[in-house]
Design an enzyme around this catalytic site. Sequence first.
Site, mmCIF file in Angstrom:
data_model
loop_
_atom_site.group_PDB
_atom_site.id
_atom_site.type_symbol
_atom_site.label_atom_id
_atom_site.label_comp_id
_atom_site.label_asym_id
_atom_site.label_seq_id
_atom_site.Cartn_x
_atom_site.Cartn_y
_atom_site.Cartn_z
ATOM 1 C CE1 TYR A 36 -4.588 -2.272 4.882
ATOM 2 C CE2 TYR A 36 -3.540 -0.156 4.466
ATOM 3 C CZ TYR A 36 -4.173 -1.287 4.000
ATOM 4 O OH TYR A 36 -4.404 -1.446 2.653
ATOM 5 C CB SER B 130 -0.842 -0.023 1.283
ATOM 6 O OG SER B 130 -1.409 1.238 1.548
HETATM 7 P P1 NAD Z 1 -11.601 -5.863 -0.231
HETATM 8 O O1 NAD Z 1 -11.970 -5.762 1.195
HETATM 9 O O2 NAD Z 1 -12.592 -5.527 -1.264
HETATM 10 O O3 NAD Z 1 -11.009 -7.303 -0.577
HETATM 11 C C1 NAD Z 1 -10.183 -8.002 0.316
HETATM 12 C C2 NAD Z 1 -10.412 -9.476 0.101
HETATM 13 O O4 NAD Z 1 -9.557 -10.174 1.026
HETATM 14 C C3 NAD Z 1 -11.857 -9.901 0.420
HETATM 15 O O5 NAD Z 1 -12.352 -10.734 -0.590
HETATM 16 C C4 NAD Z 1 -11.726 -10.623 1.749
HETATM 17 O O6 NAD Z 1 -12.686 -11.636 1.948
HETATM 18 C C5 NAD Z 1 -10.318 -11.206 1.623
HETATM 19 N N1 NAD Z 1 -9.778 -11.571 2.925
HETATM 20 C C6 NAD Z 1 -9.841 -10.873 4.095
HETATM 21 N N2 NAD Z 1 -9.282 -11.574 5.086
HETATM 22 C C7 NAD Z 1 -8.857 -12.757 4.536
HETATM 23 C C8 NAD Z 1 -8.200 -13.891 5.046
HETATM 24 N N3 NAD Z 1 -7.870 -13.994 6.348
HETATM 25 N N4 NAD Z 1 -7.901 -14.898 4.190
HETATM 26 C C9 NAD Z 1 -8.246 -14.818 2.888
HETATM 27 N N5 NAD Z 1 -8.888 -13.775 2.351
HETATM 28 C C10 NAD Z 1 -9.183 -12.751 3.171
HETATM 29 O O7 NAD Z 1 -10.329 -4.892 -0.381
HETATM 30 P P2 NAD Z 1 -9.404 -4.486 -1.620
HETATM 31 O O8 NAD Z 1 -9.371 -3.014 -1.656
HETATM 32 O O9 NAD Z 1 -9.714 -5.258 -2.842
HETATM 33 O O10 NAD Z 1 -8.000 -4.949 -1.014
HETATM 34 C C11 NAD Z 1 -7.120 -5.828 -1.661
HETATM 35 C C12 NAD Z 1 -5.719 -5.552 -1.149
HETATM 36 O O11 NAD Z 1 -5.320 -4.234 -1.547
HETATM 37 C C13 NAD Z 1 -5.572 -5.576 0.368
HETATM 38 O O12 NAD Z 1 -4.342 -6.173 0.720
HETATM 39 C C14 NAD Z 1 -5.564 -4.115 0.746
HETATM 40 O O13 NAD Z 1 -4.909 -3.887 1.967
HETATM 41 C C15 NAD Z 1 -4.825 -3.523 -0.440
HETATM 42 N N6 NAD Z 1 -5.029 -2.090 -0.634
HETATM 43 C C16 NAD Z 1 -6.263 -1.589 -0.882
HETATM 44 C C17 NAD Z 1 -6.414 -0.219 -1.070
HETATM 45 C C18 NAD Z 1 -7.756 0.412 -1.359
HETATM 46 O O14 NAD Z 1 -7.856 1.655 -1.333
HETATM 47 N N7 NAD Z 1 -8.810 -0.347 -1.631
HETATM 48 C C19 NAD Z 1 -5.297 0.607 -1.015
HETATM 49 C C20 NAD Z 1 -4.054 0.060 -0.775
HETATM 50 C C21 NAD Z 1 -3.922 -1.309 -0.586
#
Ligand code: NAD
Length: 255
Positions: free
Chosen positions: A148, A135
């Site tokens: 986080y 991130s």
């Molecule tokens: P999201 O919440 O839509 O998706 C996350 C997915 O991870 C979900 O399907 C959830 O069920 C799964 N998950 C959660 N805990 C889990 C576990 N213990 N085992 C297996 N699966 C699990 O979020 P997203 O935005 O698609 O996030 C994806 C990645 O991107 C994450 O690592 C998040 O930290 C990172 N990220 C997101 C953003 C943003 O703005 N959305 C920014 C920077 C980084």
Amino acid sequence: MGKLDGRVVLVTGAARGQGEQEARLFAEEGARVVVADVLDEQGEALAKEIGALYVRLDVGCEDDWEAAVAAVRETHGHIDGLVNNAGILRFHSLLDTPLDEFMEVVRVNQVGCFLGIRTVGRAMADGGTIVNTASCTGLTGMAAVGAYSASKHAIVGLTRVAALELAGRGIRVNAVCPGAVDTPMSNPVPAGGEGGEETARAVERLYRRLVPLGRMGTAQEVARLALFLSCEDSSYVTGQPFVIDGGWLAGLNVV
Ligand code: NAD
């Protein structure tokens, strides 16, 4: 010709958000995708739609990883790619963060990434790829997301060490560092849900002000970066974090 023809790639947290778009794009590019998540219903439905294998995988659980890799080997015989995408976000100032919450974030984001690198790295074919999802907050601080941010900094460290240790087998390891991306994580009110439109408008206004490109990113844009890092287009790239944030980290804008 697809960019991932013949390759078997496991994507964690693939039931929705960025992981879902990565699974969809990788399948379009010829990969045999393994959709892994704890959201069974959504994950199974996606896997069915794109012709993938679904495995239930809690990324913080060592036994789940062993079972998932065994299932992939049984179905496909080999594994060539991993996208460590699963993650969770919790909001608290550091002084107010309960230890349980801190440990929960570390277990999923940091331990999950470590177990993925270790389990899949051992089983992976030489020449494979690993993409870890860090991130912007893995490279800079952000108030109210201390656990986080700490876990995402750790993912950047794991990425660099894994790249060094696996380079001898031609395995490349990189990280994506998204800024604000429009997914359920960043905008948790479901479309059509109460207050959803108002929240979405407030979020849009916020990022128009904060991000130089004037908007949040899309999950598809992050998926395209993960694809680049998972295919031959990035054949000489390893050990690096790649920021995808609309210019957010470029610097301060005072005009
Ligand atoms: P999201 O919440 O839509 O998706 C996350 C997915 O991870 C979900 O399907 C959830 O069920 C799964 N998950 C959660 N805990 C889990 C576990 N213990 N085992 C297996 N699966 C699990 O979020 P997203 O935005 O698609 O996030 C994806 C990645 O991107 C994450 O690592 C998040 O930290 C990172 N990220 C997101 C953003 C943003 O703005 N959305 C920014 C920077 C980084």
